[in-house]
Design a protein around this motif. Structure first.
Motif, PDB file in Angstrom:
ATOM      1  N   SER A  67       0.850  -1.191   0.000  1.00 40.12           N
ATOM      2  CA  SER A  67       0.000   0.000   0.000  1.00 40.12           C
ATOM      3  C   SER A  67       0.882   1.235   0.000  1.00 40.12           C
ATOM      4  O   SER A  67       1.888   1.295   0.707  1.00 40.12           O
ATOM      5  N   PHE A  68       0.468   2.208  -0.788  1.00 45.14           N
ATOM      6  CA  PHE A  68       1.198   3.460  -0.891  1.00 45.14           C
ATOM      7  C   PHE A  68       0.239   4.615  -0.615  1.00 45.14           C
ATOM      8  O   PHE A  68      -0.431   5.101  -1.524  1.00 45.14           O
ATOM      9  N   PRO A  69       0.147   5.038   0.658  1.00 45.78           N
ATOM     10  CA  PRO A  69      -0.756   6.141   0.988  1.00 45.78           C
ATOM     11  C   PRO A  69      -0.297   7.443   0.338  1.00 45.78           C
ATOM     12  O   PRO A  69       0.893   7.660   0.126  1.00 45.78           O
ATOM     13  N   GLN A  70      -1.259   8.278   0.045  1.00 44.03           N
ATOM     14  CA  GLN A  70      -0.971   9.587  -0.537  1.00 44.03           C
ATOM     15  C   GLN A  70      -1.447  10.651   0.436  1.00 44.03           C
ATOM     16  O   GLN A  70      -2.546  10.545   0.974  1.00 44.03           O
ATOM     17  N   THR A  71      -0.650  11.651   0.623  1.00 42.38           N
ATOM     18  CA  THR A  71      -1.079  12.739   1.486  1.00 42.38           C
ATOM     19  C   THR A  71      -2.080  13.610   0.741  1.00 42.38           C
ATOM     20  O   THR A  71      -2.098  13.652  -0.482  1.00 42.38           O
ATOM     21  N   HIS A  72      -2.896  14.294   1.478  1.00 40.59           N
ATOM     22  CA  HIS A  72      -3.894  15.185   0.872  1.00 40.59           C
ATOM     23  C   HIS A  72      -3.225  16.497   0.495  1.00 40.59           C
ATOM     24  O   HIS A  72      -2.515  17.096   1.289  1.00 40.59           O
ATOM     25  N   PHE A  73      -3.457  16.934  -0.704  1.00 38.95           N
ATOM     26  CA  PHE A  73      -2.933  18.211  -1.159  1.00 38.95           C
ATOM     27  C   PHE A  73      -3.980  19.280  -0.887  1.00 38.95           C
ATOM     28  O   PHE A  73      -5.085  19.225  -1.421  1.00 38.95           O
ATOM     29  N   LYS A  74      -3.643  20.260  -0.062  1.00 33.89           N
ATOM     30  CA  LYS A  74      -4.608  21.298   0.319  1.00 33.89           C
ATOM     31  C   LYS A  74      -5.133  22.069  -0.881  1.00 33.89           C
ATOM     32  O   LYS A  74      -6.279  22.487  -0.903  1.00 33.89           O
ATOM     33  N   GLU A  75      -4.284  22.272  -1.893  1.00 32.92           N
ATOM     34  CA  GLU A  75      -4.712  23.041  -3.054  1.00 32.92           C
ATOM     35  C   GLU A  75      -5.587  22.238  -4.016  1.00 32.92           C
ATOM     36  O   GLU A  75      -6.142  22.776  -4.951  1.00 32.92           O
ATOM     37  N   SER A  76      -5.736  20.954  -3.766  1.00 34.21           N
ATOM     38  CA  SER A  76      -6.547  20.094  -4.633  1.00 34.21           C
ATOM     39  C   SER A  76      -7.894  19.816  -3.990  1.00 34.21           C
ATOM     40  O   SER A  76      -7.995  19.667  -2.776  1.00 34.21           O
ATOM     41  N   LYS A  77      -8.907  19.736  -4.802  1.00 34.83           N
ATOM     42  CA  LYS A  77     -10.231  19.388  -4.292  1.00 34.83           C
ATOM     43  C   LYS A  77     -10.384  17.879  -4.165  1.00 34.83           C
ATOM     44  O   LYS A  77     -11.316  17.397  -3.546  1.00 34.83           O
ATOM     45  N   LEU A  78      -9.465  17.137  -4.761  1.00 42.04           N
ATOM     46  CA  LEU A  78      -9.508  15.680  -4.691  1.00 42.04           C
ATOM     47  C   LEU A  78      -8.727  15.182  -3.485  1.00 42.04           C
ATOM     48  O   LEU A  78      -7.648  15.672  -3.181  1.00 42.04           O
ATOM     49  N   ASN A  79      -9.260  14.208  -2.815  1.00 40.97           N
ATOM     50  CA  ASN A  79      -8.551  13.524  -1.754  1.00 40.97           C
ATOM     51  C   ASN A  79      -8.047  12.219  -2.352  1.00 40.97           C
ATOM     52  O   ASN A  79      -8.825  11.302  -2.616  1.00 40.97           O
ATOM     53  N   ILE A  80      -6.745  12.142  -2.592  1.00 42.92           N
ATOM     54  CA  ILE A  80      -6.152  10.948  -3.190  1.00 42.92           C
ATOM     55  C   ILE A  80      -5.718  10.033  -2.057  1.00 42.92           C
ATOM     56  O   ILE A  80      -4.770  10.340  -1.342  1.00 42.92           O
ATOM     57  N   LEU A  81      -6.446   8.938  -1.887  1.00 41.39           N
ATOM     58  CA  LEU A  81      -6.165   8.021  -0.781  1.00 41.39           C
ATOM     59  C   LEU A  81      -4.843   7.292  -1.000  1.00 41.39           C
ATOM     60  O   LEU A  81      -4.056   7.141  -0.083  1.00 41.39           O
ATOM     61  N   GLY A  82      -4.585   6.839  -2.223  1.00 39.94           N
ATOM     62  CA  GLY A  82      -3.331   6.164  -2.515  1.00 39.94           C
ATOM     63  C   GLY A  82      -3.517   4.990  -3.445  1.00 39.94           C
ATOM     64  O   GLY A  82      -4.541   4.859  -4.110  1.00 39.94           O
ATOM     65  N   SER A  83      -2.501   4.125  -3.452  1.00 36.93           N
ATOM     66  CA  SER A  83      -2.477   2.973  -4.358  1.00 36.93           C
ATOM     67  C   SER A  83      -2.270   1.681  -3.583  1.00 36.93           C
ATOM     68  O   SER A  83      -1.506   1.639  -2.619  1.00 36.93           O
TER      69      SER A  83
END
Length: 132
Positions: A67-83
């Protein structure tokens, strides 16, 4: 909306995209995650997952799931959970259902860790009926 991207980089023919999406969505909903997010599930061969395992965990052997979690980018409206990367060949060899590996990967993406906090892992895994 939960957006799930599925990539099959193997010759695995048993891929059921709708079934995988259902497992992901059900697990996330049971864990109280209903917000917009993006999650990726990749099916990789033994050599590819071995490379990832060596590079990111310093373990030079293939494994069943990473699992590769992704941090949330404040400037993005998308919350990328990861892979989540799964090796179907290793899963078959170990007799572990793909659904279990997906749920296991989701728990890791959400920050749960069976090696450092087993009680929290157990509590979360019970919610989604994860037995791995």
């Amino acid at each position: 909306m939960i957006n799930i991207s599925i990539s099959n980089q193997t010759n695995w023919k048993e891929l059921d995209e709708n079934g995988i999406k259902k497992v992901v969505k059900n697990a996330l909903l049971k864990l109280g995650i209903e917000n917009d997010l993006v999650l990726e599930v990749i099916f990789a061969g033994e050599e590819e997952i071995r490379k990832y395992n060596k590079k990111y965990r310093c373990v030079d052997k293939p494994t069943d799931v990473l699992s590769f979690p992704q941090t949330h980018f404040k400037e993005s409206k998308l919350n990328i959970l990861g892979s989540i990367v799964i090796c179907p060949d290793i899963a078959k060899e170990r007799e572990i259902p793909i659904e279990e590996l997906i749920k296991h990967g989701i728990l890791h993406l959400l920050g749960y860790d069976h090696e450092t906090d087993e009680p929290q892992w157990e509590k979360a895994s019970e919610k989604i009926n994860c037995n791995y």
